[in-house]
Design a protein around this motif. Structure first.
Motif, PDB file in Angstrom:
ATOM      1  N   HIS A 122     -87.779 -71.150  53.527  1.00 27.10           N
ATOM      2  CA  HIS A 122     -86.692 -72.137  53.702  1.00 27.10           C
ATOM      3  C   HIS A 122     -86.791 -72.529  55.340  1.00 27.10           C
ATOM      4  O   HIS A 122     -86.837 -73.674  55.639  1.00 27.10           O
ATOM      5  CB  HIS A 122     -85.347 -71.671  53.498  1.00 27.10           C
ATOM      6  CG  HIS A 122     -84.269 -72.869  53.715  1.00 27.10           C
ATOM      7  ND1 HIS A 122     -83.236 -72.754  54.711  1.00 27.10           N
ATOM      8  CD2 HIS A 122     -84.225 -74.030  53.310  1.00 27.10           C
ATOM      9  CE1 HIS A 122     -82.322 -73.630  54.498  1.00 27.10           C
ATOM     10  NE2 HIS A 122     -82.815 -74.615  53.909  1.00 27.10           N
ATOM     11  N   HIS A 130     -85.034 -78.303  52.301  1.00 27.49           N
ATOM     12  CA  HIS A 130     -84.392 -78.431  50.927  1.00 27.49           C
ATOM     13  C   HIS A 130     -83.118 -77.684  51.141  1.00 27.49           C
ATOM     14  O   HIS A 130     -83.136 -76.528  51.607  1.00 27.49           O
ATOM     15  CB  HIS A 130     -85.170 -77.735  49.618  1.00 27.49           C
ATOM     16  CG  HIS A 130     -86.545 -78.642  49.516  1.00 27.49           C
ATOM     17  ND1 HIS A 130     -86.157 -79.617  48.355  1.00 27.49           N
ATOM     18  CD2 HIS A 130     -87.576 -78.744  49.808  1.00 27.49           C
ATOM     19  CE1 HIS A 130     -87.487 -79.938  48.280  1.00 27.49           C
ATOM     20  NE2 HIS A 130     -88.160 -79.709  49.100  1.00 27.49           N
ATOM     21  N   ASP A 131     -82.029 -78.300  50.675  1.00 22.82           N
ATOM     22  CA  ASP A 131     -80.684 -77.263  50.903  1.00 22.82           C
ATOM     23  C   ASP A 131     -80.423 -76.453  49.792  1.00 22.82           C
ATOM     24  O   ASP A 131     -79.625 -75.657  49.876  1.00 22.82           O
ATOM     25  CB  ASP A 131     -79.369 -78.524  50.955  1.00 22.82           C
ATOM     26  CG  ASP A 131     -79.412 -79.192  52.355  1.00 22.82           C
ATOM     27  OD1 ASP A 131     -80.048 -78.462  53.305  1.00 22.82           O
ATOM     28  OD2 ASP A 131     -78.666 -80.067  52.640  1.00 22.82           O
ATOM     29  N   ASN A 132     -81.085 -76.643  48.622  1.00 21.94           N
ATOM     30  CA  ASN A 132     -80.794 -76.043  47.457  1.00 21.94           C
ATOM     31  C   ASN A 132     -82.141 -75.502  46.737  1.00 21.94           C
ATOM     32  O   ASN A 132     -82.783 -76.366  46.199  1.00 21.94           O
ATOM     33  CB  ASN A 132     -79.944 -76.570  46.476  1.00 21.94           C
ATOM     34  CG  ASN A 132     -78.603 -76.912  46.958  1.00 21.94           C
ATOM     35  OD1 ASN A 132     -77.766 -76.077  47.018  1.00 21.94           O
ATOM     36  ND2 ASN A 132     -78.410 -78.239  47.308  1.00 21.94           N
ATOM     37  N   ASN A 149     -76.593 -74.902  49.548  1.00 19.05           N
ATOM     38  CA  ASN A 149     -75.792 -75.719  50.410  1.00 19.05           C
ATOM     39  C   ASN A 149     -76.353 -75.502  51.728  1.00 19.05           C
ATOM     40  O   ASN A 149     -75.847 -75.286  52.795  1.00 19.05           O
ATOM     41  CB  ASN A 149     -74.490 -75.268  50.629  1.00 19.05           C
ATOM     42  CG  ASN A 149     -73.642 -75.715  49.129  1.00 19.05           C
ATOM     43  OD1 ASN A 149     -74.123 -76.712  48.744  1.00 19.05           O
ATOM     44  ND2 ASN A 149     -72.656 -74.801  48.766  1.00 19.05           N
ATOM     45  N   GLY A 150     -77.735 -75.216  51.898  1.00 17.48           N
ATOM     46  CA  GLY A 150     -78.446 -75.100  53.343  1.00 17.48           C
ATOM     47  C   GLY A 150     -78.440 -73.651  53.924  1.00 17.48           C
ATOM     48  O   GLY A 150     -79.000 -73.486  55.035  1.00 17.48           O
ATOM     49  N   GLN A 151     -77.865 -72.749  53.051  1.00 16.97           N
ATOM     50  CA  GLN A 151     -77.605 -71.452  53.552  1.00 16.97           C
ATOM     51  C   GLN A 151     -78.331 -70.527  52.869  1.00 16.97           C
ATOM     52  O   GLN A 151     -78.189 -70.624  51.770  1.00 16.97           O
ATOM     53  CB  GLN A 151     -76.034 -71.105  53.781  1.00 16.97           C
ATOM     54  CG  GLN A 151     -75.166 -72.145  54.794  1.00 16.97           C
ATOM     55  CD  GLN A 151     -75.555 -71.978  56.187  1.00 16.97           C
ATOM     56  OE1 GLN A 151     -75.861 -70.664  56.493  1.00 16.97           O
ATOM     57  NE2 GLN A 151     -75.642 -72.748  56.820  1.00 16.97           N
ATOM     58  N   HIS A 316     -81.794 -72.552  62.986  1.00 19.37           N
ATOM     59  CA  HIS A 316     -80.943 -72.922  61.795  1.00 19.37           C
ATOM     60  C   HIS A 316     -81.651 -72.864  60.615  1.00 19.37           C
ATOM     61  O   HIS A 316     -82.700 -73.742  60.347  1.00 19.37           O
ATOM     62  CB  HIS A 316     -80.637 -74.347  62.246  1.00 19.37           C
ATOM     63  CG  HIS A 316     -79.655 -74.733  63.257  1.00 19.37           C
ATOM     64  ND1 HIS A 316     -78.454 -74.304  63.278  1.00 19.37           N
ATOM     65  CD2 HIS A 316     -80.132 -75.085  64.550  1.00 19.37           C
ATOM     66  CE1 HIS A 316     -77.851 -74.540  64.577  1.00 19.37           C
ATOM     67  NE2 HIS A 316     -79.022 -74.908  65.192  1.00 19.37           N
TER      68      HIS A 316
END
Length: 317
Positions: A122, A130-132, A149-151, A316
């Motif tokens: 990621h 890609h957030d998911n 959700n990006g995490q 990030h």
């Protein structure tokens, strides 16, 4: 200013790799020892301490703000313990506490190896942007991890996204985990090879009976080898589609040795996904090979250390 630096460990049944990694994901220094997997827990820990010790003599070490660890599982991040299947000397072993001591009291972030590879893909690889996402490692076993959700979504114990033990065949073979018809029982490298041999495939003169040899035979058109990969692809597709339906991922990244089979795996996988990912919100799901290679575990462990700490600048994930 990207002055953040973290130490990272990638612990598996074969090797213990360590690195110092900066806020851009660059490996600045590395160390490695073979895993004494058959020895007692203290002996295994000494190998970990040796790797940390080799990193700690570098002048860069003073800039390290945390230690990220991606370990073969099961792991329990909430308890700080690991029980890697292939390291019998470690059962409920207090790795976080011992590693922090060895690293001079640095805070430690522990995640499973599948989650670590997900973090790497990621941050720097095929799931970037890609957030998911679901990232899978298909090799001797089948592991995975989720980005939602990006995490990075590691879950309370650090094992969320362990797709290898979703059941995709209700009355299927017993899996060593105790369940039946798991994705891993059908799609892992050894199980692809086992199925091909049971159906009559025979290795060449060299006697190589690995999944890589089955992939080579499939590329040459051997129908039994092709069928074994198609069955693995079907199991992976069912697991991926179930995951996408549940949490709305838009990409599934596949790494590990089996992921290197190329079109032998990805062509039937994309076809099978059409059969399983049928609802409107999962039809756009894409599948891609992993990009991060052998450093994925280290980079992902670093990513977890960089992003889990408060007031982090620079990374990030």
């Amino acid at each position: 200013m990207h002055t953040d630096l973290v130490a990272a460990l990638d612990i598996g049944g074969t090797k213990i790799a360590g690195a110092l990694v900066d806020g851009h994901g660059r490996i600045l220094l590395r160390a490695q020892r073979p895993t004494p997997a058959k020895e007692d827990g203290g002996t295994v820990m000494r190998a970990v301490e040796d790797v940390i010790g080799e990193l700690a003599v570098s002048p860069l070490w003073s800039r390290a703000t945390a230690l990220g660890i991606g370990s073969a599982g099961p792991v329990d991040a909430s308890a700080g313990t690991v029980s890697p299947v292939n390291v019998p000397g470690w059962r409920g072993y207090p790795l976080v506490e011992r590693a922090s001591e060895a690293a001079g009291g640095l805070p430690v972030e522990l995640i499973g190896d599948g989650v670590a590879i997900t973090a790497a893909e990621h941050w720097q690889g095929a799931a970037r942007g890609h957030d998911n996402a679901l990232c899978m490692v298909v090799s001797t076993g089948v592991g995975g991890g989720l980005v939602l959700n990006g995490q990075l979504h590691a879950g309370p114990t650090g094992n969320a996204g362990h797709i290898g033990h979703i059941s995709v065949d209700l009355d299927g073979d017993l899996c060593p985990c105790g369940s039946r018809g798991c994705v891993e029982r059908i799609a892992s490298g050894p199980n692809i090879a086992r199925r091909a041999l049971e159906e009559g495939w025979r290795p060449g003169p060299g006697g190589d009976a690995s999944a890589a040899a089955v992939a080579e035979a499939a590329r040459a058109g051997d129908p039994v080898a092709v069928a074994s990969f198609e069955r693995a692809a079907q199991a992976l597709a069912a697991g991926i589609a179930a995951t996408a339906t549940l949490v709305e991922i838009d990409i599934a990244v596949i790494g590990g040795g089996v992921g290197k089979a190329g079109d032998v795996l990805f062509a039937p996988l994309r076809r099978a996904l059409d059969d399983y990912a049928t609802l409107s919100f999962v039809r756009r799901l894409t599948v891609a090979p992993a990009l991060m290679g052998t450093d994925a575990g280290l980079v992902g462990a670093a990513a977890a250390a960089l992003t889990r700490r408060p007031r982090t600048a620079g990374a990030h994930v």
